[in-house]
Enzyme design. Structure first.
Site, PDB file in Angstrom:
ATOM      1  N   CYS B  79       0.178   7.859   1.645  1.00  0.00           N
ATOM      2  CA  CYS B  79      -0.286   7.457   2.979  1.00  0.00           C
ATOM      3  C   CYS B  79      -0.453   8.687   3.870  1.00  0.00           C
ATOM      4  CB  CYS B  79       0.643   6.406   3.581  1.00  0.00           C
ATOM      5  SG  CYS B  79      -0.078   5.611   5.037  1.00  0.00           S
ATOM      6  N   HIS B 198      -0.290   2.191  -0.067  1.00  0.00           N
ATOM      7  CA  HIS B 198       1.157   2.183  -0.306  1.00  0.00           C
ATOM      8  C   HIS B 198       1.432   1.612  -1.698  1.00  0.00           C
ATOM      9  CE1 HIS B 198       2.711   3.344   3.639  1.00  0.00           C
ATOM     10  NE2 HIS B 198       1.592   2.817   4.106  1.00  0.00           N
ATOM     11  N   GLU B 200       4.111   1.374  -3.180  1.00  0.00           N
ATOM     12  CA  GLU B 200       5.364   0.613  -3.171  1.00  0.00           C
ATOM     13  C   GLU B 200       5.193  -0.777  -2.564  1.00  0.00           C
ATOM     14  OE1 GLU B 200       4.451   2.886  -1.077  1.00  0.00           O
ATOM     15  OE2 GLU B 200       5.408   2.674   0.884  1.00  0.00           O
TER      16      GLU B 200
END
Lengths: 263, 221
Positions: B79, B198, B200
């Site tokens: 990011c 992202h 995650e």
């Protein structure tokens, strides 16, 4: 392609336990929100919403633990609402692992809370939930309610949506109190009135009973995301089934989750 | 072992847990010695570009990051961590970045200046372009790379950002996404990688990228 339309299962959680979910035969503990979150994650949900309906403030810590355990295992965005009244409440929830917090009555009592939250964490973290009910007038208008639809606020729902956006909300979660629990479909007139007026994503909520209802929320209502509880909890449809239906009707839908991370 | 640069910019728990999920051991650190010794380095980032750079500078991490990159250590910016790789950002003033890749970080086009917290603008097809770009978007690779191993042909990833990198060198762009404009979703040069999304929060596709980074991306320098 534009951004994918999001399918969002919502879990009501009371003192750390899922209230509505039933009959998940393959779950060890169907009342465990983490187990349910894992299930929805595996079935292709784009995001999850936990609504904390715990009545007492003392028990809020339980929700932090639930959020933390969920965020440790489920790698999709998680929004948590219910009982969040201050910037500190927001911080605690975000710190526990929520990606966004949803505020409802606290924002009506103190609209500046939206701005303070957006300034502290960014608009993308702040969801304003609006419970709206038709007033019965012609032309159509909707009034904002709080306390689960029991208390009228006198606010016009469309005006409040615009105001919440202006104050820094990153997203609106719009629930029709008239349709909630009816399975008659979203109030697409309400959604359309709001999506025409605001520049932030709108999540449709309240009334979804069929796959077509979800499509209507996204097309007629122009919502960016659809939230549903009972059709998923009672397994009327799986998230995956719904997504195939929506994709087949030409909507941008994320359907790439089928392969588990492989070596 | 994956070394996550923890420079005080918020919650790194999700990315740590995501790496652990795919079987990696994680070290979170802001010790320059740990960065120099790292097997694989991850530079996360949330919030404002300028604030992130300031924290990195205050901790004396600019030189260790450059040294690790020069030594061929597989490096992944996430990011804002991708954006920090570039020379400069326009976010709230002009801020110097790490300058690993040529180019600058700019706001999505035509968005109103931030007199309000949320801006609106219009794309070519007349639809309102909402900023931040937040949600699942599909990503198209420009070439093959081990980081992309095992992904579906049209993978979706979860994005949350208002700025994007304008890469001056087209060859640095490994994958693009489209939001009003085409922008780099993944950048790559030698051992340096960056993802604007992202991983995650991007479910299986995100975990696959992290897994590829830990098991398939090799030391190159």
């Amino acid at each position: 392609m534009p951004l994918a339309k999001r399918i969002i299962p919502c879990l009501d959680v009371d003192q750390g336990r899922v209230v509505k979910g039933v009959n998940f035969v393959d779950l060890v503990d169907a009342g465990d929100p983490v187990e349910q979150a894992r299930f929805y994650d595996a079935s292709g949900a784009d995001e999850l919403v936990f609504l904390d309906i715990t009545a007492t403030h003392e028990d809020r810590g339980i929700m932090h633990k639930v959020v933390r355990r969920t965020a440790d295992e489920v790698f999709i965005p998680l929004t948590v609402g219910g009982g969040i009244r201050t910037v500190d409440d927001m911080r605690a929830m975000l710190h526990a692992g929520a990606d966004k917090v949803s505020i409802n009555s606290a924002a009506i009592k103190d609209p500046d809370l939206i701005t303070r939250g957006a300034e502290a964490f960014g608009s993308q973290c702040i969801v304003v939930a609006i419970d709206a009910k038709r007033t019965g007038t012609d032309p159509l208008t909707w009034e904002v309610y709080v306390q689960g639809g029991r208390k009228a606020t006198g606010l016009d729902a469309i005006d409040w949506a615009v105001e919440a956006t202006r104050r820094g909300a990153g997203e609106l979660l719009v629930t029709s109190m008239d349709r909630d629990g009816t399975k008659d479909g979203y109030d697409t007139a309400l959604l359309r009135r709001i999506t025409d007026r605001v520049s932030i994503p709108v999540i449709a909520s309240g009334g979804a009973g069929t796959k077509e209802h979800l499509r209507e929320g996204l097309t007629e209502g122009q919502a960016d995301a659809v939230l549903a509880a009972s059709i998923f909890h009672f397994r009327t449809y799986s998230v995956e089934e719904v997504k195939h239906h929506l994709k087949d009707s030409g909507l941008p839908i994320r359907l790439d989750h089928t392969a588990r991370a492989s070596a | 072992m994956v070394t996550i640069i923890d420079y005080g910019i918020g919650n790194l728990r999700s990315i740590e847990k995501a790496f652990q999920r795919i079987g990696a051991t994680v070290l979170r650190t802001d010790d320059p010695a740990d960065l120099r010794a790292a097997e694989r380095l991850v530079l996360p980032g949330v919030g404002a570009f300028g604030a992130c750079m300031q924290e990195i500078r205050d901790r004396g991490l600019v030189a260790p990051i450059h040294e690790a990159i020069a030594a061929g250590t597989p490096f992944l910016g996430v990011c804002i961590g991708l954006q920090l790789l570039f020379e400069e950002s326009d976010e709230r003033g002009t801020h110097e970045g790490l300058g690993v890749l040529p180019g600058r970080v700019v706001r999505f086009p035509n968005a109103q200046e931030a007199t309000e917290l949320v801006d609106q603008d219009t794309t070519s097809n007349g639809q309102a372009l909402k900023v931040p770009h937040m949600g699942w978007n599909d990503v198209a690779a420009t070439r093959e790379h081990p980081l992309l191993h095992g992904l579906s042909p049209d993978p979706y990833f979860y994005f949350v950002h208002s700025y994007y990198a304008e890469a001056a060198e087209p060859a640095d762009v490994l994958a693009t996404a489209h939001y009003g404009v085409d922008f780099p979703a993944i950048v790559h040069r030698n051992n340096v990688l960056g993802v604007q999304f992202h991983p995650e929060k991007s479910h299986d596709s995100g975990l696959q990228v992290l897994k590829n980074f830990t098991s398939r991306v090799q030391v190159t320098a």
